[in-house]
Design an enzyme around this catalytic site. Structure first.
Site, mmCIF file in Angstrom:
data_model
loop_
_atom_site.group_PDB
_atom_site.id
_atom_site.type_symbol
_atom_site.label_atom_id
_atom_site.label_comp_id
_atom_site.label_asym_id
_atom_site.label_seq_id
_atom_site.Cartn_x
_atom_site.Cartn_y
_atom_site.Cartn_z
ATOM 1 N N HIS A 21 0.842 -1.204 0.000
ATOM 2 C CA HIS A 21 0.000 0.000 0.000
ATOM 3 C C HIS A 21 0.873 1.247 0.000
ATOM 4 O O HIS A 21 1.840 1.339 0.752
ATOM 5 C CB HIS A 21 -0.967 0.008 1.190
ATOM 6 C CG HIS A 21 -0.318 -0.295 2.500
ATOM 7 N ND1 HIS A 21 -0.042 -1.575 2.917
ATOM 8 C CD2 HIS A 21 0.146 0.520 3.485
ATOM 9 C CE1 HIS A 21 0.545 -1.544 4.094
ATOM 10 N NE2 HIS A 21 0.688 -0.273 4.466
HETATM 11 P P1 AMP Z 1 1.745 0.442 7.398
HETATM 12 O O1 AMP Z 1 2.501 0.666 8.653
HETATM 13 O O2 AMP Z 1 2.434 1.057 6.204
HETATM 14 O O3 AMP Z 1 1.382 -1.015 7.154
HETATM 15 O O4 AMP Z 1 0.408 1.258 7.521
HETATM 16 C C1 AMP Z 1 -0.847 0.685 7.759
HETATM 17 C C2 AMP Z 1 -1.883 1.806 7.839
HETATM 18 O O5 AMP Z 1 -3.179 1.211 7.846
HETATM 19 C C3 AMP Z 1 -1.778 2.680 9.073
HETATM 20 O O6 AMP Z 1 -1.605 4.029 8.650
HETATM 21 C C4 AMP Z 1 -3.111 2.460 9.813
HETATM 22 O O7 AMP Z 1 -3.614 3.655 10.357
HETATM 23 C C5 AMP Z 1 -4.018 1.954 8.707
HETATM 24 N N1 AMP Z 1 -5.079 1.029 9.128
HETATM 25 C C6 AMP Z 1 -5.031 0.138 10.149
HETATM 26 N N2 AMP Z 1 -6.164 -0.598 10.161
HETATM 27 C C7 AMP Z 1 -6.926 -0.157 9.130
HETATM 28 C C8 AMP Z 1 -8.220 -0.527 8.624
HETATM 29 N N3 AMP Z 1 -8.943 -1.515 9.156
HETATM 30 N N4 AMP Z 1 -8.701 0.135 7.541
HETATM 31 C C9 AMP Z 1 -7.991 1.139 6.968
HETATM 32 N N5 AMP Z 1 -6.753 1.527 7.401
HETATM 33 C C10 AMP Z 1 -6.232 0.882 8.464
#
Ligand code: AMP
Ligand code: ZN
Length: 202
Positions: free
Chosen positions: A117
């Site tokens: 992502h």
């Molecule tokens: P990363 O550390 O790059 O994997 O970032 C994951 C991101 O996903 C973080 O910015 C979280 O705030 C976000 N996140 C966590 N759970 C969810 C969810 N259920 N839906 C959407 N975003 C999420």
């Protein structure tokens, strides 16, 4: 009793060997189907709102198809077109928002969630969900890598130049330095007070 500061999202994983082994690491697969989170969907990608935004504007661009890639470390030259496309779409969205705050487009070196992502994040870090030094450092140190650098690395080396777990840990734990003026700041409450000077609400 000591209260946890991370009640809304999971702490950043900083060990490649143990990362992404729990079921919550799959939550983005569900999030890209959640109408409440989707802001744009086309044939290739879905853009969702980050559920726990670390800035006023924080989105993620996610490929629709699970290409089996969870981290930038698994990318090679053949993914340049996809990363370029994801970045373009994020950039277009940031322009539509019509704000004068700058954005960055990039990846966490060691992500907590799968699949791959791209973060699209405004640079104010004005959010109630930004609670810890790790949150801030994950977006303002070299723990965050711009998609442009990812693309340059892939074109040049056919992979992204990796950091060790130790280097990543060090970046997350390092002292808080304002990403805007490089001032050293003692803690998150002081950071928030300080950032208001740079990013007054319009
Ligand atoms: P990363 O550390 O790059 O994997 O970032 C994951 C991101 O996903 C973080 O910015 C979280 O705030 C976000 N996140 C966590 N759970 C969810 C969810 N259920 N839906 C959407 N975003 C999420
Ligand atoms: Zn500053």
């Amino acid at each position: 009793m000591k209260r946890s500061t991370q009640t809304h999202d999971k702490p950043l994983m900083v060990k490649k060997s143990t990362k992404m082994s729990n079921s919550w690491t799959n939550c983005l697969f569900h999030a890209i189907k959640d109408p409440n989170l989707i802001v744009l969907k086309d044939q290739l990608i879905t853009i969702i709102k980050d559920k726990y935004p670390k800035s006023r504007h924080h989105f993620m661009v996610i490929p629709n198809e699970d290409i089996g890639i969870n981290s930038i470390e698994d990318l090679s030259k053949c993914h340049v077109q996809l990363i370029d496309y994801m970045t373009d779409k994020g950039n277009q969205l940031s322009h539509k928002l019509n704000t004068n705050i700058a954005f960055r487009f990039g990846f966490h070196r060691i992500p907590s969630l799968k699949p791959l992502h791209l973060h699209v994040i405004s640079q104010d870090f004005d959010s109630k969900y930004l609670k810890t030094k790790k949150h801030y450092n994950s977006f303002t140190t070299n723990f965050f890598i711009d998609s442009k650098t990812v693309i340059d690395n892939l074109n040049q080396f056919d992979k992204v130049e990796a950091l060790t777990d130790e280097e990543c840990n060090h970046l997350l734990k390092q002292e808080i330095v304002c990403h805007f003026c490089r001032l050293k700041i003692a803690n998150i409450p002081q950071l928030k007070t300080h950032l208001v000077k740079h990013f007054l609400k319009s």
